[in-house]
Design a protein around this motif. Structure first.
Motif, PDB file in Angstrom:
ATOM      1  N   UNK A   1       0.765  -1.240   0.000  1.00  0.00           N
ATOM      2  CA  UNK A   1       0.000   0.000   0.000  1.00  0.00           C
ATOM      3  C   UNK A   1       0.791   1.281   0.000  1.00  0.00           C
ATOM      4  N   UNK A   2       2.112   1.219   0.267  1.00  0.00           N
ATOM      5  CA  UNK A   2       2.888   2.461   0.308  1.00  0.00           C
ATOM      6  C   UNK A   2       4.109   2.413  -0.600  1.00  0.00           C
ATOM      7  N   UNK A   3       4.025   1.603  -1.630  1.00  0.00           N
ATOM      8  CA  UNK A   3       5.084   1.594  -2.628  1.00  0.00           C
ATOM      9  C   UNK A   3       4.943   2.826  -3.522  1.00  0.00           C
ATOM     10  N   UNK A   4       5.976   3.080  -4.308  1.00  0.00           N
ATOM     11  CA  UNK A   4       5.906   4.197  -5.257  1.00  0.00           C
ATOM     12  C   UNK A   4       4.783   3.970  -6.268  1.00  0.00           C
TER      13      UNK A   4
ATOM     14  N   UNK B   1       1.982   2.313  -5.714  1.00  0.00           N
ATOM     15  CA  UNK B   1       0.707   2.546  -5.037  1.00  0.00           C
ATOM     16  C   UNK B   1       0.421   4.045  -4.923  1.00  0.00           C
ATOM     17  N   UNK B   2       1.436   4.823  -4.637  1.00  0.00           N
ATOM     18  CA  UNK B   2       1.250   6.271  -4.552  1.00  0.00           C
ATOM     19  C   UNK B   2       0.817   6.836  -5.899  1.00  0.00           C
ATOM     20  N   UNK B   3       1.437   6.353  -6.991  1.00  0.00           N
ATOM     21  CA  UNK B   3       1.052   6.806  -8.319  1.00  0.00           C
ATOM     22  C   UNK B   3      -0.376   6.381  -8.649  1.00  0.00           C
ATOM     23  N   UNK B   4      -0.760   5.178  -8.247  1.00  0.00           N
ATOM     24  CA  UNK B   4      -2.121   4.691  -8.503  1.00  0.00           C
ATOM     25  C   UNK B   4      -3.159   5.526  -7.756  1.00  0.00           C
ATOM     26  N   UNK B   5      -2.849   5.945  -6.535  1.00  0.00           N
ATOM     27  CA  UNK B   5      -3.798   6.787  -5.798  1.00  0.00           C
ATOM     28  C   UNK B   5      -4.026   8.109  -6.519  1.00  0.00           C
ATOM     29  N   UNK B   6      -2.967   8.682  -7.064  1.00  0.00           N
ATOM     30  CA  UNK B   6      -3.110   9.931  -7.807  1.00  0.00           C
ATOM     31  C   UNK B   6      -3.929   9.710  -9.078  1.00  0.00           C
TER      32      UNK B   6
ATOM     33  N   UNK C   1      -7.487   1.657  -2.448  1.00  0.00           N
ATOM     34  CA  UNK C   1      -6.117   2.166  -2.396  1.00  0.00           C
ATOM     35  C   UNK C   1      -5.850   2.867  -1.063  1.00  0.00           C
ATOM     36  N   UNK C   2      -6.843   3.561  -0.537  1.00  0.00           N
ATOM     37  CA  UNK C   2      -6.705   4.181   0.779  1.00  0.00           C
ATOM     38  C   UNK C   2      -6.573   3.113   1.860  1.00  0.00           C
TER      39      UNK C   2
ATOM     40  N   UNK D   1      -3.097  -0.238   5.535  1.00  0.00           N
ATOM     41  CA  UNK D   1      -2.547  -1.541   5.931  1.00  0.00           C
ATOM     42  C   UNK D   1      -1.025  -1.482   6.109  1.00  0.00           C
ATOM     43  N   UNK D   2      -0.376  -0.587   5.395  1.00  0.00           N
ATOM     44  CA  UNK D   2       1.082  -0.456   5.501  1.00  0.00           C
ATOM     45  C   UNK D   2       1.505   0.479   6.631  1.00  0.00           C
ATOM     46  N   UNK D   3       0.540   1.015   7.350  1.00  0.00           N
ATOM     47  CA  UNK D   3       0.814   1.950   8.439  1.00  0.00           C
ATOM     48  C   UNK D   3       1.402   1.200   9.633  1.00  0.00           C
ATOM     49  N   UNK D   4       2.384   1.768  10.274  1.00  0.00           N
ATOM     50  CA  UNK D   4       2.994   1.146  11.465  1.00  0.00           C
ATOM     51  C   UNK D   4       2.667   1.913  12.743  1.00  0.00           C
ATOM     52  N   UNK D   5       1.807   2.927  12.652  1.00  0.00           N
ATOM     53  CA  UNK D   5       1.505   3.745  13.828  1.00  0.00           C
ATOM     54  C   UNK D   5       0.454   3.065  14.697  1.00  0.00           C
ATOM     55  N   UNK D   6       0.258   3.551  15.936  1.00  0.00           N
ATOM     56  CA  UNK D   6      -0.739   2.950  16.841  1.00  0.00           C
ATOM     57  C   UNK D   6      -2.181   3.075  16.351  1.00  0.00           C
TER      58      UNK D   6
END
Length: 406
Positions: free
Chosen positions: A193-196, A198-203, A242-243, A248-253
């Motif tokens: 979810x946070x690859x380059x 994936x970022x391009x796909x979100x845009x 995509x969001x 899913x790739x988030x590592x925060x609490x």
């Protein structure tokens, strides 16, 4: 006190029918939502089917939405409206979360198709899944929604308006396995979810959605309102998935809070879109429909989010109505007779097998000190919170159920 309360309730107990149910509401709702406190019970699905049939025949409702994949639901809708496909294929491919295996859902689809067979388009009933393409173990690839959105636009607008080609989109999507990796649910580092890419796909998904909106008059004229509406579903689903993969790739609490709130947010947007075309009868778990903030513990941490019902209520006000269901016993799962000092115990003492209660009058009968909540020995059944009775518009009580095994 229980005896006095039972007597008081006599005047507010009704049969479970459309007239009684709508009679509890201040206005006719655009979304009438019936919740269930557990999944997989044929009795509750049969009750849903019967109520929907009568809402269609007596009150002009035309759409049923259930907690199933919104993209798969298109297969069911095509079958019930036009006869496309076969019943067996529809039950296998048109439902998620195992819903296609339930006899009551098969009976529902068969009835909807028979009802529509000799009717004009404007009188046909419609089916919708309003859940996003998610399973407990992860999320679907955004490929289906994103490529379908691109194909719809590419067929009807100038190529120089498109932000990318179909081939470029395919390269960025890569293999579906990277998106559906089950380990990503527990291990954020396994998510794509946070690859380059994936970022391009979100845009690109955002740009395609904007193009769909900007070209609305042309697209409706060139295709149909129904085709454009389906394009909007593809757009919502692509951006939502995509969001979700990004979360899913988030590592925060707050990772899990973002995931559960993201799912309910997608549900809410689907319900609002359905309500825009006419009144909708919705069936899902009580927890997705409640107005108050949802809470649970996951991995030992508290998680809070707003449910789909709370989000829709904020937009529609009284035009969103939530009718919860409570149960007496669940024979198959060992949820025995409810204690007499609980809401379920009070209702269980009545002679009827199923009935509708005005929760506001029930709350008034209980007085200023509501009874303690029922405690279920089985995690799959969520009892009614007596302190929240005034947050629901109607309460259906079913005395005894035996969940199906599929």
């Amino acid at each position: 006190m229980a005896h006095d309360t039972t007597d008081t309730l006599t005047d507010t107990v009704h049969a479970v029918d459309p007239a009684a149910l709508l009679g509890l509401l201040p206005v006719r709702p655009r979304i009438l939502a019936l919740g269930e406190p557990t999944h997989g019970d044929g009795t509750l699905l049969d009750l849903r089917n019967d109520l929907f049939r009568r809402l269609v025949e007596q009150e002009g409702y035309r759409t049923l939405a259930i907690e199933s994949d919104c993209l798969r639901g298109l297969t069911v809708d095509d079958y019930v409206t036009s006869g496309e496909g076969t019943l067996d294929d529809v039950m296998e491919h048109g439902f998620s979360h195992g819903w296609g295996a339930f006899a009551a859902n098969r009976a529902l689809v068969r009835w909807m198709r028979a009802h529509n067979a000799e009717r004009p388009a404007e009188e046909r009933v419609r089916f919708a899944g309003f859940d996003s393409p998610l399973e407990i173990t992860g999320a679907a690839s955004p490929r289906q929604a994103l490529t379908a959105l691109h194909a719809y636009l590419a067929a009807h607008v100038s190529a120089n308006l498109l932000p990318c080609t179909a081939q470029a989109l395919d390269r960025l999507l890569g293999t579906d396995g990277q998106w559906t990796e089950p380990a990503a649910m527990r291990a954020p580092s396994r998510s794509a979810g946070r690859t380059a890419e994936a970022a391009r796909l979100r845009l690109l998904a955002d740009e395609l959605t904007a193009l769909l909106d900007e070209q609305t008059p042309h697209l409706i004229a060139a295709t149909s309102h129904a085709d454009w509406d389906r394009g909007r579903l593809y757009a919502r689903t692509a951006t939502g998935l995509l969001r979700y993969h990004h979360a899913m790739a988030d590592t925060s609490p707050v990772r899990m809070a973002r995931l559960v709130s993201g799912r309910d947010g997608m549900m809410a947007h689907n319900l609002l879109a359905l309500a825009a075309r006419g009144p909708v009868f919705v069936h899902t778990h009580n927890s997705h429909l409640q107005r108050e903030k949802s809470t649970m513990r996951m991995d030992g941490q508290p998680v809070e989010w707003w449910s789909a019902g709370a989000l829709v209520r904020a937009r529609l006000g009284a035009e969103y109505a939530f009718v919860a269901t409570a149960l007496g016993t669940i024979r198959h799962e060992g949820v025995g007779t409810p204690p007499p000092d609980t809401v379920e115990g009070l209702l269980y003492a009545r002679p009827e097998d199923r009935f509708l209660v005005d929760p506001a009058r029930l709350a008034a009968a209980l007085g200023d000190t509501p009874p303690a909540p029922r405690v279920s020995p089985w995690y799959g059944y969520a009892p009614i919170d007596p302190a929240r009775l005034t947050d629901i518009d109607g309460l259906v009580f079913v005395k005894d159920v035996t969940p199906d095994t599929v």
